[in-house]
Design a protein around this motif. Structure first.
Motif, PDB file in Angstrom:
ATOM      1  N   ALA A 362      -6.211  38.286 -46.439  1.00  0.00           N
ATOM      2  CA  ALA A 362      -6.730  38.405 -45.111  1.00  0.00           C
ATOM      3  C   ALA A 362      -6.402  39.713 -44.589  1.00  0.00           C
ATOM      4  N   LEU A 363      -5.366  40.375 -44.369  1.00  0.00           N
ATOM      5  CA  LEU A 363      -5.112  41.311 -43.670  1.00  0.00           C
ATOM      6  C   LEU A 363      -5.804  42.579 -44.413  1.00  0.00           C
ATOM      7  N   SER A 364      -5.913  42.558 -45.743  1.00  0.00           N
ATOM      8  CA  SER A 364      -6.699  43.824 -46.327  1.00  0.00           C
ATOM      9  C   SER A 364      -8.190  43.904 -46.071  1.00  0.00           C
ATOM     10  N   ASN A 365      -8.554  42.686 -45.550  1.00  0.00           N
ATOM     11  CA  ASN A 365     -10.168  42.502 -45.292  1.00  0.00           C
ATOM     12  C   ASN A 365     -10.250  42.756 -43.590  1.00  0.00           C
ATOM     13  N   ASP A 366     -10.148  44.192 -43.317  1.00  0.00           N
ATOM     14  CA  ASP A 366     -10.246  44.486 -41.981  1.00  0.00           C
ATOM     15  C   ASP A 366      -9.018  43.824 -41.020  1.00  0.00           C
ATOM     16  N   LEU A 367      -8.096  43.656 -41.514  1.00  0.00           N
ATOM     17  CA  LEU A 367      -7.022  43.172 -40.517  1.00  0.00           C
ATOM     18  C   LEU A 367      -7.478  41.833 -39.993  1.00  0.00           C
ATOM     19  N   ASP A 368      -7.521  40.835 -40.874  1.00  0.00           N
ATOM     20  CA  ASP A 368      -8.222  39.590 -40.359  1.00  0.00           C
ATOM     21  C   ASP A 368      -7.018  38.591 -40.120  1.00  0.00           C
ATOM     22  N   ALA A 369      -6.268  38.821 -39.197  1.00  0.00           N
ATOM     23  CA  ALA A 369      -5.106  38.032 -38.787  1.00  0.00           C
ATOM     24  C   ALA A 369      -5.242  36.503 -38.460  1.00  0.00           C
ATOM     25  N   PRO A 370      -6.587  36.321 -37.745  1.00  0.00           N
ATOM     26  CA  PRO A 370      -6.764  34.791 -37.716  1.00  0.00           C
ATOM     27  C   PRO A 370      -6.791  34.367 -38.884  1.00  0.00           C
ATOM     28  N   ALA A 371      -7.228  34.845 -40.128  1.00  0.00           N
ATOM     29  CA  ALA A 371      -7.261  34.057 -41.342  1.00  0.00           C
ATOM     30  C   ALA A 371      -6.092  33.942 -41.755  1.00  0.00           C
ATOM     31  N   ALA A 372      -5.122  35.107 -41.481  1.00  0.00           N
ATOM     32  CA  ALA A 372      -3.733  34.953 -42.034  1.00  0.00           C
ATOM     33  C   ALA A 372      -3.072  33.808 -41.345  1.00  0.00           C
ATOM     34  N   LEU A 373      -3.416  33.702 -39.958  1.00  0.00           N
ATOM     35  CA  LEU A 373      -2.423  32.688 -39.562  1.00  0.00           C
ATOM     36  C   LEU A 373      -2.916  31.344 -39.783  1.00  0.00           C
ATOM     37  N   ALA A 374      -4.222  31.189 -40.064  1.00  0.00           N
ATOM     38  CA  ALA A 374      -4.686  29.816 -40.887  1.00  0.00           C
ATOM     39  C   ALA A 374      -4.075  29.541 -41.950  1.00  0.00           C
ATOM     40  N   ALA A 375      -4.187  30.395 -42.956  1.00  0.00           N
ATOM     41  CA  ALA A 375      -3.323  30.410 -44.128  1.00  0.00           C
ATOM     42  C   ALA A 375      -1.938  29.854 -44.079  1.00  0.00           C
ATOM     43  N   VAL A 376      -1.180  30.343 -43.136  1.00  0.00           N
ATOM     44  CA  VAL A 376       0.116  29.897 -42.954  1.00  0.00           C
ATOM     45  C   VAL A 376       0.113  28.536 -42.342  1.00  0.00           C
ATOM     46  N   ASP A 377      -0.683  28.366 -41.362  1.00  0.00           N
ATOM     47  CA  ASP A 377      -0.833  26.886 -40.633  1.00  0.00           C
ATOM     48  C   ASP A 377      -1.143  25.882 -41.790  1.00  0.00           C
ATOM     49  N   ARG A 378      -2.215  26.166 -43.081  1.00  0.00           N
ATOM     50  CA  ARG A 378      -2.402  25.162 -44.040  1.00  0.00           C
ATOM     51  C   ARG A 378      -0.965  24.981 -44.726  1.00  0.00           C
ATOM     52  N   TRP A 379      -0.465  26.018 -44.910  1.00  0.00           N
ATOM     53  CA  TRP A 379       1.151  25.798 -45.639  1.00  0.00           C
ATOM     54  C   TRP A 379       1.979  24.999 -44.951  1.00  0.00           C
ATOM     55  N   VAL A 380       1.963  25.250 -43.665  1.00  0.00           N
ATOM     56  CA  VAL A 380       3.001  24.206 -42.645  1.00  0.00           C
ATOM     57  C   VAL A 380       2.550  22.956 -42.481  1.00  0.00           C
ATOM     58  N   GLU A 381       1.569  22.634 -42.524  1.00  0.00           N
ATOM     59  CA  GLU A 381       0.771  21.321 -42.604  1.00  0.00           C
ATOM     60  C   GLU A 381       1.306  20.587 -43.994  1.00  0.00           C
ATOM     61  N   ARG A 382       0.965  21.362 -45.044  1.00  0.00           N
ATOM     62  CA  ARG A 382       1.258  20.553 -46.050  1.00  0.00           C
ATOM     63  C   ARG A 382       2.802  20.649 -46.400  1.00  0.00           C
ATOM     64  N   GLN A 383       3.451  21.441 -45.910  1.00  0.00           N
ATOM     65  CA  GLN A 383       5.031  21.629 -46.096  1.00  0.00           C
ATOM     66  C   GLN A 383       5.550  20.193 -45.215  1.00  0.00           C
ATOM     67  N   ILE A 384       5.114  19.779 -43.818  1.00  0.00           N
ATOM     68  CA  ILE A 384       5.427  19.016 -43.086  1.00  0.00           C
ATOM     69  C   ILE A 384       5.288  17.496 -43.596  1.00  0.00           C
ATOM     70  N   ALA A 385       4.014  17.504 -44.314  1.00  0.00           N
ATOM     71  CA  ALA A 385       3.403  16.235 -44.723  1.00  0.00           C
ATOM     72  C   ALA A 385       3.910  15.843 -46.251  1.00  0.00           C
ATOM     73  N   THR A 386       4.604  16.955 -47.190  1.00  0.00           N
ATOM     74  CA  THR A 386       4.929  16.500 -48.621  1.00  0.00           C
ATOM     75  C   THR A 386       6.359  17.064 -48.689  1.00  0.00           C
ATOM     76  N   ASP A 387       6.816  16.147 -49.575  1.00  0.00           N
ATOM     77  CA  ASP A 387       8.347  16.456 -49.900  1.00  0.00           C
ATOM     78  C   ASP A 387       8.165  17.297 -51.301  1.00  0.00           C
ATOM     79  N   GLY A 388       8.456  18.643 -50.918  1.00  0.00           N
ATOM     80  CA  GLY A 388       8.546  19.691 -51.911  1.00  0.00           C
ATOM     81  C   GLY A 388       9.899  19.770 -52.438  1.00  0.00           C
ATOM     82  N   ASP A 389      10.206  20.571 -53.608  1.00  0.00           N
ATOM     83  CA  ASP A 389      11.445  20.774 -54.393  1.00  0.00           C
ATOM     84  C   ASP A 389      11.470  22.304 -54.656  1.00  0.00           C
TER      85      ASP A 389
END
Length: 409
Positions: A362-389
């Motif tokens: 995302a950042l290498s593509n013209d500093l697309d910070a909103p896309a980077a935030l969205a990627a972290v958001d998706r990981w956070v949603e899965r992290q909260i909803a799923t028991d990982g190990d």
């Protein structure tokens, strides 16, 4: 002049990607692949009314540039100026009954504090216009002696016709340039100029205003554009990688600076890419000192807002976009920060290797910070909803967000 302390940038596994970024001069996206040392010059503040959200948004964009380059295992040579003598500063000091040097020093110190709080990486060279004067004078003399500049009632002007590439940064027509010149510190209507667009290189001393020894130029002080040219050429040389600033600097500041440098050296271009951040508005109008519609980083910090939330609010908009600051944007950033911190506070989690690459892409593509935030958001949603190990995942996400986005979780 000293900058501010650097926050540590965590090392990430693997290697980042070369930066593709929008270049105002070519009006398209180009790929920058610097050598071992990437070179960037970003125009600094005129130190009054610092640091408002518009400032912060601009410096956040070029902080991301540094972080992308550091992730490619390059060194970064970053230079920034402070326009610590100029008409607007002197006018503000006079209005408020203050010594102009004290005003400049106080506002520059506040800017440093805000940059530190926002975890902006500092420049290696942080240079004030006043301390650059000994290097500016000989450049003006060279331009004058080469016929690229001329005197008018003791002042020295650059002749835009001395650079065959003039106009190649902003791509504006003559009438648009004339209007912006009048609006942004120029004097296109002054009688006696060879071209209305010719900018001042050296202002002869005026009664009651500060002045310095200009050698054969006489006492005076430098024009705005030659200040940055002298600092950039001294510390970076020609054809450095990025000349950066807000979109309101494309003309006249970056246009004129490029012409000064190209006329001085006979080389082209001054910078490989001219990169401009969008403007931030408040209540429907561009946030500006002249309008007084400013939101200050220091005021937000004093009210208890976490600087990391301020940074997330900035990152939620693409750096080239014009946007409007609202309480809702800040509230969303505060909530996002809480979610992210809760997700990485778990002792283990879902794998995050793919997230690192998503943020890099995302950042290498013209500093697309909103896309980077969205990627972290998706990981956070899965992290909260799923028991990982994966015990390493929360730490890897924290380091990724820190290293590439400048947000400490």
């Amino acid at each position: 002049m000293h900058a501010w302390p650097a926050s540590e940038v965590p090392a990430l596994p693997g290697k980042g990607r070369d930066l593709q970024i929008h270049d105002s001069a070519t009006r398209g996206t180009i790929t920058l692949a610097p050598g071992p040392v990437a070179r960037i010059y970003v125009c600094g503040i005129t130190p009054y009314d610092a640091t408002h959200i518009g400032h912060a948004a601009t410096y956040n964009a070029f902080d991301l540039v540094q972080r992308v380059w550091l992730d490619t295992k390059r060194q970064v040579h970053y230079v920034q100026n402070v326009t610590d003598v100029d008409d607007p500063l002197l006018e503000r000091a006079l209005r408020d009954g203050q010594d102009w040097t004290e005003l400049a020093e106080r506002e520059t110190a506040l800017f440093r504090e805000d940059m530190t709080a926002l975890r902006m990486l500092p420049p290696q060279h942080y240079i004030g216009a006043v301390e650059a004067i000994p290097g500016i004078v000989p450049l003006v003399e060279r331009l004058r002696d080469a016929g690229a500049a001329y005197e008018l009632e003791g002042d020295v002007y650059f002749s835009v016709e001395a650079d065959p590439h003039f106009g190649g940064v902003s791509h504006l027509d003559a009438e648009a340039m004339r209007l912006l010149s009048a609006e942004r510190g120029g004097d296109p209507d002054r009688p006696g100029k060879k071209n209305p667009l010719d900018p001042m290189l050296w202002m002869a001393a005026r009664p009651g205003e500060p002045s310095w020894d200009g050698g054969s130029l006489g006492r005076g002080r430098p024009g705005w554009h030659i200040e940055c040219v002298a600092i950039a050429l001294d510390h970076l040389g020609m054809s450095f990688d990025i000349q950066g600033g807000g979109s309101d600097l494309a003309f006249p500041h970056h246009e004129m600076g490029a012409s000064h440098a190209q006329a001085l050296t006979g080389e082209f271009p001054m910078a490989k890419a001219y990169v401009h951040a969008g403007m931030v508005a408040l209540h429907g109008e561009k946030m500006s000192k002249s309008k007084g519609n400013l939101v200050f980083v220091s005021a937000l910090r004093r009210s208890g807002v976490d600087p990391a939330a301020i940074r997330l609010a900035l990152l939620s908009h693409h750096y080239r976009a014009d946007w409007e600051w609202t309480d809702e944007i800040l509230a969303e950033a505060v909530a996002r920060l809480e979610r992210w911190r809760a997700a990485v506070s778990r002792p283990d989690g879902i794998p995050a290797d793919a997230l690192v690459e998503e943020v890099r892409e995302a950042l290498s593509n013209d500093l697309d910070a909103p896309a980077a935030l969205a990627a972290v958001d998706r990981w956070v949603e899965r992290q909260i909803a799923t028991d990982g190990d994966d015990e390493s995942a929360p730490g890897l996400v924290s380091r990724t967000v820190d290293a590439l986005l400048g947000v400490a979780l």
